[in-house]
Write a protein that holds these residues in place. Sequence first.
Motif, PDB file in Angstrom:
ATOM      1  N   ALA A  94       0.833  -1.201   0.000  1.00 36.17           N
ATOM      2  CA  ALA A  94       0.000   0.000   0.000  1.00 36.17           C
ATOM      3  C   ALA A  94       0.870   1.253   0.000  1.00 36.17           C
ATOM      4  O   ALA A  94       0.682   2.162  -0.817  1.00 36.17           O
ATOM      5  CB  ALA A  94      -0.917  -0.004   1.216  1.00 36.17           C
ATOM      6  N   PHE A  95       1.853   1.291   0.901  1.00 34.19           N
ATOM      7  CA  PHE A  95       2.659   2.500   1.066  1.00 34.19           C
ATOM      8  C   PHE A  95       3.710   2.613  -0.031  1.00 34.19           C
ATOM      9  O   PHE A  95       4.045   3.718  -0.457  1.00 34.19           O
ATOM     10  CB  PHE A  95       3.290   2.515   2.455  1.00 34.19           C
ATOM     11  CG  PHE A  95       2.276   2.265   3.538  1.00 34.19           C
ATOM     12  CD1 PHE A  95       1.230   3.155   3.753  1.00 34.19           C
ATOM     13  CD2 PHE A  95       2.328   1.113   4.306  1.00 34.19           C
ATOM     14  CE1 PHE A  95       0.269   2.911   4.722  1.00 34.19           C
ATOM     15  CE2 PHE A  95       1.373   0.867   5.282  1.00 34.19           C
ATOM     16  CZ  PHE A  95       0.349   1.767   5.489  1.00 34.19           C
ATOM     17  N   GLY A 153       1.894   4.114  -3.066  1.00 33.16           N
ATOM     18  CA  GLY A 153       1.600   5.533  -2.871  1.00 33.16           C
ATOM     19  C   GLY A 153       2.861   6.360  -2.999  1.00 33.16           C
ATOM     20  O   GLY A 153       2.891   7.392  -3.679  1.00 33.16           O
ATOM     21  N   MET A 158      -6.096  14.327  -5.413  1.00 32.19           N
ATOM     22  CA  MET A 158      -5.838  13.094  -4.676  1.00 32.19           C
ATOM     23  C   MET A 158      -6.792  12.841  -3.508  1.00 32.19           C
ATOM     24  O   MET A 158      -7.368  11.751  -3.413  1.00 32.19           O
ATOM     25  CB  MET A 158      -4.396  13.089  -4.204  1.00 32.19           C
ATOM     26  CG  MET A 158      -3.809  11.724  -4.133  1.00 32.19           C
ATOM     27  SD  MET A 158      -2.036  11.821  -3.900  1.00 32.19           S
ATOM     28  CE  MET A 158      -1.914  12.610  -2.319  1.00 32.19           C
ATOM     29  N   VAL A 196      -9.374   9.629  -2.702  1.00 33.29           N
ATOM     30  CA  VAL A 196      -9.494   8.830  -1.478  1.00 33.29           C
ATOM     31  C   VAL A 196     -10.926   8.902  -0.969  1.00 33.29           C
ATOM     32  O   VAL A 196     -11.510   7.903  -0.546  1.00 33.29           O
ATOM     33  CB  VAL A 196      -8.504   9.327  -0.399  1.00 33.29           C
ATOM     34  CG1 VAL A 196      -8.639   8.488   0.866  1.00 33.29           C
ATOM     35  CG2 VAL A 196      -7.081   9.254  -0.905  1.00 33.29           C
ATOM     36  N   PHE A 197     -11.495  10.112  -1.067  1.00 33.17           N
ATOM     37  CA  PHE A 197     -12.875  10.267  -0.594  1.00 33.17           C
ATOM     38  C   PHE A 197     -13.826   9.406  -1.414  1.00 33.17           C
ATOM     39  O   PHE A 197     -14.789   8.851  -0.880  1.00 33.17           O
ATOM     40  CB  PHE A 197     -13.289  11.746  -0.679  1.00 33.17           C
ATOM     41  CG  PHE A 197     -14.584  12.048   0.015  1.00 33.17           C
ATOM     42  CD1 PHE A 197     -14.607  12.224   1.391  1.00 33.17           C
ATOM     43  CD2 PHE A 197     -15.772  12.127  -0.690  1.00 33.17           C
ATOM     44  CE1 PHE A 197     -15.798  12.480   2.043  1.00 33.17           C
ATOM     45  CE2 PHE A 197     -16.963  12.381  -0.042  1.00 33.17           C
ATOM     46  CZ  PHE A 197     -16.977  12.561   1.330  1.00 33.17           C
ATOM     47  N   ILE A 233     -13.196   6.599  -2.598  1.00 34.37           N
ATOM     48  CA  ILE A 233     -13.083   5.225  -2.080  1.00 34.37           C
ATOM     49  C   ILE A 233     -13.915   5.093  -0.806  1.00 34.37           C
ATOM     50  O   ILE A 233     -14.630   4.113  -0.597  1.00 34.37           O
ATOM     51  CB  ILE A 233     -11.606   4.868  -1.793  1.00 34.37           C
ATOM     52  CG1 ILE A 233     -10.814   4.829  -3.088  1.00 34.37           C
ATOM     53  CG2 ILE A 233     -11.503   3.537  -1.058  1.00 34.37           C
ATOM     54  CD1 ILE A 233      -9.319   4.705  -2.906  1.00 34.37           C
ATOM     55  N   MET A 234     -13.830   6.131   0.049  1.00 35.52           N
ATOM     56  CA  MET A 234     -14.570   6.093   1.309  1.00 35.52           C
ATOM     57  C   MET A 234     -16.070   6.009   1.072  1.00 35.52           C
ATOM     58  O   MET A 234     -16.793   5.342   1.799  1.00 35.52           O
ATOM     59  CB  MET A 234     -14.256   7.351   2.141  1.00 35.52           C
ATOM     60  CG  MET A 234     -12.823   7.420   2.627  1.00 35.52           C
ATOM     61  SD  MET A 234     -12.307   9.103   3.077  1.00 35.52           S
ATOM     62  CE  MET A 234     -13.350   9.435   4.465  1.00 35.52           C
ATOM     63  N   ILE A 245      -8.185  -1.836   1.678  1.00 31.51           N
ATOM     64  CA  ILE A 245      -8.523  -0.496   1.207  1.00 31.51           C
ATOM     65  C   ILE A 245      -7.272   0.375   1.103  1.00 31.51           C
ATOM     66  O   ILE A 245      -7.180   1.227   0.224  1.00 31.51           O
ATOM     67  CB  ILE A 245      -9.569   0.163   2.135  1.00 31.51           C
ATOM     68  CG1 ILE A 245     -10.840  -0.680   2.192  1.00 31.51           C
ATOM     69  CG2 ILE A 245      -9.895   1.567   1.667  1.00 31.51           C
ATOM     70  CD1 ILE A 245     -11.570  -0.804   0.881  1.00 31.51           C
ATOM     71  N   PHE A 246      -6.293   0.124   1.969  1.00 28.63           N
ATOM     72  CA  PHE A 246      -5.068   0.918   1.832  1.00 28.63           C
ATOM     73  C   PHE A 246      -4.294   0.545   0.575  1.00 28.63           C
ATOM     74  O   PHE A 246      -3.657   1.406  -0.037  1.00 28.63           O
ATOM     75  CB  PHE A 246      -4.197   0.848   3.094  1.00 28.63           C
ATOM     76  CG  PHE A 246      -4.495   1.986   4.016  1.00 28.63           C
ATOM     77  CD1 PHE A 246      -5.603   1.957   4.843  1.00 28.63           C
ATOM     78  CD2 PHE A 246      -3.714   3.134   4.002  1.00 28.63           C
ATOM     79  CE1 PHE A 246      -5.921   3.029   5.642  1.00 28.63           C
ATOM     80  CE2 PHE A 246      -4.023   4.213   4.807  1.00 28.63           C
ATOM     81  CZ  PHE A 246      -5.125   4.163   5.625  1.00 28.63           C
ATOM     82  N   ILE A 263      -5.979   2.588  -1.934  1.00 29.41           N
ATOM     83  CA  ILE A 263      -5.570   3.992  -1.869  1.00 29.41           C
ATOM     84  C   ILE A 263      -4.207   4.176  -2.526  1.00 29.41           C
ATOM     85  O   ILE A 263      -4.012   5.061  -3.369  1.00 29.41           O
ATOM     86  CB  ILE A 263      -5.541   4.483  -0.398  1.00 29.41           C
ATOM     87  CG1 ILE A 263      -6.959   4.492   0.182  1.00 29.41           C
ATOM     88  CG2 ILE A 263      -4.914   5.870  -0.298  1.00 29.41           C
ATOM     89  CD1 ILE A 263      -7.022   4.868   1.644  1.00 29.41           C
ATOM     90  N   GLY A 264      -3.253   3.302  -2.162  1.00 30.46           N
ATOM     91  CA  GLY A 264      -1.927   3.372  -2.769  1.00 30.46           C
ATOM     92  C   GLY A 264      -2.006   3.213  -4.277  1.00 30.46           C
ATOM     93  O   GLY A 264      -1.402   3.976  -5.032  1.00 30.46           O
ATOM     94  N   ILE A 269      -3.324   6.285  -6.083  1.00 32.49           N
ATOM     95  CA  ILE A 269      -2.322   7.345  -6.239  1.00 32.49           C
ATOM     96  C   ILE A 269      -1.387   6.980  -7.384  1.00 32.49           C
ATOM     97  O   ILE A 269      -1.098   7.787  -8.274  1.00 32.49           O
ATOM     98  CB  ILE A 269      -1.514   7.538  -4.941  1.00 32.49           C
ATOM     99  CG1 ILE A 269      -2.433   7.994  -3.809  1.00 32.49           C
ATOM    100  CG2 ILE A 269      -0.396   8.560  -5.145  1.00 32.49           C
ATOM    101  CD1 ILE A 269      -1.743   8.072  -2.479  1.00 32.49           C
TER     102      ILE A 269
END
Lengths: 179, 484
Positions: free
Chosen positions: B26-27, B30, B54, B58-59, B61-62, B296-297, B300-301, B304
């Motif tokens: 994930a990180f 990103g 960006m 993310v929003f 996804i939320m 989910i992370f 997110i990664g 990005i």
Amino acid sequence: MTKLLSISDAIDRFNKMMGIIAAWMVLLAVLVSALNAGSRYAFSISSNAWLELQWYMFSAMFLLGSAYTLYKREHVRVDVVYSSVGNRGRLWIDTIGFIFFFFPMVIIIGVMSWPYLKTAWVTGETSMHAGGLTRWPVWALLPIGMAFLALQGVSELIKRVAALMGVQELDLTYEKPLQ
Amino acid sequence: MFDYGYLAPAMFVGLIAIMLFGFPVAFSLGALGLIFSVIAIETGYFTMAFLQAMPARVFSIMSNDLLLAIPFFTFMGVVLERSRLAEDLLESTGQLFGPVPGGLAYAVIFVGAILGAITGTVAASVIAMGLISLPMMLKYGYDVRIATGVIAASGTITQLIPPSLVLVVLADQMGISVGDLYLGALGPSILQVALFCLFILAVSILRPKLVPPLPKEARTLSGWPLIKMALWGIIPSLGLIFLVLGTIFMGLATPTEAGAMGAVGAMALAAVNKRLTKTVLWEAMDSTMRITAMVIFILIGASIFGLVFHGVEGSNWIKAILKALPGGQTGFLIFTQIFVFFVAFFLDFFEIAFIIVPLLTPVAKSLDINLVWFGVLLCINLQTSFMHPPFGFALFYLRGIAPPEVKSSDIYWGAIPWIGLQLALVAVVIAWPQSVTYWLGGGVQLDAGQVQQQLDNLSVPSIGGPAGMPGAPSFDMPPPPSFR
């Protein structure tokens, strides 16, 4: 170093508590969603507020729970190299990774989401759907979640550095998180 | 190769390098996106304003209702695993099919298919079947490799049979309807079960010693008690299948809501069987939360990464390369399936869905490939990622619960014919697209947008049109925050 380690300890305890809140979101979201679907067809009662509450809870689940997941070392890796370099190598990979990958990403997302939260708060932005919810609480979750995650990153980094300096042991044997 | 500049290829190489480095995916993803965005801004590919989108991504996804299916189906799977449902099913079907050669293996395939139609996660099926059937098969003289292979493969089939979580995530990433993808997967699911059964039939004819029938003294149940036990397993299963699949196909619930109702149903079943303790419930909540956060992370990664990769012309670059492949549609399909098969040795299904699939989808679209067909193909192929020795999850679960006399190498070797059968299905479905498209068309479908419309009194258009850019993971964008 001992002082740093006790800070790391405090962070771990704090994020464990956040993890408990996040875990409760799972059950609550299940119940809200099932009730929402059930009542829509049984009694034709439903509202956008309930529908939106679901994903507010979903957001809380992964944003508040991510730090605890990091603590449990359950963010998945590609372990071809990681599992073959020995514990010291793993400590170095993590240390480099936290400094150059983890912190930039987490901090940048957190900081960049701040203006969005501010706008949502100032304008009192609400859902476009009838009876929908106010938006700022869910926008607030983003920088908050990233801040807690960054904190946990600090704690994890302290533990790695302590292990590299030989202050305390840390076994980083990697097991894939189950899905 | 470099028609679109050097940054996109460099970013692709960087992707491989940074993943191999071994820091959490994930990180790494990103960070890679951010590093390259600095270079891209310096070299004028895009400006800072491009990056400011960006948080909105993310929003999105939320606020994505569909992704809620991930915790719901995971939670349901964990609770079901503890509810004794699989045990009752396996014991009764084992007794029913026991007398024929290969009977226990047929029972495992059958129960695997039923569990697949109830739940969407692999772990629940494999663990339950491994605990019950493996000792029984070994006791009555089954070959170890056949026994472990059939259990792992039949547990994995969950990923293909609706309501599969893989299909939900693929539908989300490809921007197609979950209902369509579920319908499209019906035919191949049946074919896969048939292929598995044919394989066992072939083994029982050619090498009957590997799959002996149950001896008389092992068939403890017969007559009414057996029927009662079978019903005890089958009735709650049908109830759960109706609650989840039935409500989706009849248009009563979105896949997400169906997942939630299935989770409630699973809790009710566990409660009836007196298995719903505080510990079980807590463990289910806790592990579901961590899996969701992890998944989910990655998303997110990956989003990005996807945003920046698109910004440096990466999607056009990939498109140009893939479209230059010989053989048009078929060439593209064969190449991507082989590619995904090999990538699946190193990456899990979620990583493939979030990183690779958004790159392939626009190309498939521009080649006029039916996306439902393509999605089902990917899903069949991704089954193998659960079966690859030594990292496949199904094998890993089985290793965790197999008795000590079962060697890891047996589990690995045992998986290979079944991977072959899964690939055979990929080939069949490529050659015979009607196996997917036959089921499409009719049928009521309900997606989040329609629910929203039912609810909306206001005439404000709600869940918006296609958000991102082609090549980037597509989400339903939230209404843009009113800025400044």
